[in-house]
Design an enzyme around this catalytic site. Sequence first.
Site, short mmCIF file in Angstrom:
data_model
loop_
_atom_site.label_atom_id
_atom_site.label_comp_id
_atom_site.label_asym_id
_atom_site.label_seq_id
_atom_site.Cartn_x
_atom_site.Cartn_y
_atom_site.Cartn_z
N GLU A 1 0.81 -1.23 0.00
CA GLU A 1 0.00 0.00 0.00
C GLU A 1 0.84 1.27 0.00
OE1 GLU A 1 -0.68 -2.67 1.82
OE2 GLU A 1 -2.65 -3.27 1.08
N HIS B 1 -10.42 -5.28 9.57
CA HIS B 1 -11.05 -5.02 8.27
C HIS B 1 -12.33 -4.22 8.41
CE1 HIS B 1 -8.38 -8.23 6.85
NE2 HIS B 1 -8.69 -7.93 5.61
#
Lengths: 318, 325
Positions: B57, B126
Amino acid sequence: MNKLLAQEIYYFMVLGRNFEYAAKENYMQGNVSGFLHLDLGQEAFSVAAMKAFEKGDIFATYREHIMAMARGIAPKAVMAELFGKAEGVSGGKGGSMHLFEPSRFFYGGDAIVGGQIPNAVGCAYARKLQGSEEGVMVIFGDGASNGGAFFESLNIASTHKLPLLFLCENNEYAIGTNIKRSAPFREQAKKAEPYMMTLSVDGMKAEAVYETIKKAQKLIEDGHGPVFVEAFTCRFEGHSVSDPNSYRSTQEMHRCKAKDPLEHFKKELLEKWMCSDKELQEIEQKAQKAVDEAVEFAKNAIEPNTAALLEHVFVEEV
Amino acid sequence: MLYREALNKALDEVMAIDDTVVTLGEDVGLYGGSFRVTEGLVEKYGEERVIDTPIAELSIVGNAVGMAIGGLRPVAEIMTGNFSLLAFDQIINHMAKFHYMSDGKIILPMVVRFPQGVSKQLAAQHSESYEQMLCSVPGLRVLSVCDVNYAYHALKFAILSNDPFVFIEHELLYNKKGEVNFEEQLDPFKARIVKKGEDITIISYLKMVDDVMQSIPEIESALNCSCEVIDLCSLNPIDYATLATSIQKTSRVVMVEEDHKTGGFGSQVIAWAAQEMFYSLDAPPLRLAGKDVPIPYNRTLELASIPTPNSIAQEIIAWGRKNDV
């Protein structure tokens, strides 16, 4: 390399050294503040790399005054930035660590160690997509080559065969921590070997740096994808002016200063390029004059107005 | 049209007219996107413009910054909000700051998109929300859109703007149905009045707007009042003018958000209301938010950790009774 180019490199090396001493002096006088990372001792590396990679995009670290000037940013604009003035290259908002000049394809001046490497990868991706001839060069230190951004970048740049020159300035110190204490080997090129071609050079010798960067550039142009160049250097002072450099012994500093790149290159100019003392004196005087003028300019330059505080947070007004 | 289809349509249209627009992220290409937002784009625009990246990322956003410097308009996708934390150095230190640090010389026309929030039993790594951190960073535009029509227009606007945008989505909105008015000229920085009303201003954004709307019949019937519901749409800037007009009319304000309460985004809205709207208020402001706990896996505990239509109704009704609504 030819005589004219050697003289130009020498000019920027002298300019760089004198500039850094002037910056330090003005720091002591309180005209320059914040963090000031001097490039003393690494002038051959910084100037020759810029002169060899003269056209493509540059992403540099916070130790970038000399590189910026070798790239064509006026010493006045760099010194005024150190003074925090409106006429500084970043309007006084960036300071020593953040010199930006897109018209010269010079994108900082990044003060997050390794943070500029992914940016250079993205720019190289853009250049490849655009079919541009010029590649991208990213400069970082041995300290950055221990970080995640560096490894991610090796992987992506080699996967896409990007036109990117990784240039590692290995001065063996991440601030005060020697590379032997933070990595399993001194040669950081070993980390890049599985991904790309690597070259090594004595970063204290201007001509060697110049020729190595040219060679790397040729490899990139010939479609080899990214190339890693490691230059071994030695900085003459601490990490920044506020670092007393106490972690290096007198003997180590003596060995370091014995490799003075200016003295070495001056000898080459006299012996190999047949320059006269008078020619070199003229270059040295010209460089000193440019530094004196830069300091004078910075002292007299104007402060940013208060409205500047809120300018350029965004491009578009809401 | 579904919410994810509206986003896909916005990307597709912009990529068709501007070949500097590229999109990059994990599985955005051949796979079609984890939430199918980029479905079909790689077939149309090729792997060079619809770029499958490694699971890295920091590089996804860091490369997008470099692409923007190099003259492209990248749209980076982070698979889910929690993963954006790995990219926060690039988002905050690079993407948000280069324009200012360079005195306006560096321009970064780029968008980082990601879904976030509590979906269904995805557990603590998440399920979180990060607008509170992003909105406190000067130099970032932050959009967080609930409506399908707005999703289409706002994403298109963000991609074509010259400023860096974070475009926050919610995992449970992707299959939401709605109409898109393609001809509309829509200002994505202006808050959307979802429902007009006279007695209580309820401010929210993203999926919570839909949850608030579900709670409205019960609230209005119990308190015999009418609620005005506002979807902020843009979190930076905040459209305070629309909020002020509504609060002047209703004299009461409620803020509803899914994120953890302490330090959450809504605290900014309530702080503003307390300071700027104090003399218009007939009741203390009410702020409903998620509990200060990591989001648990168990469904009962998960739902207890965030506002739901039922809890929103109960809390607003109790507050309304106490404050003579």
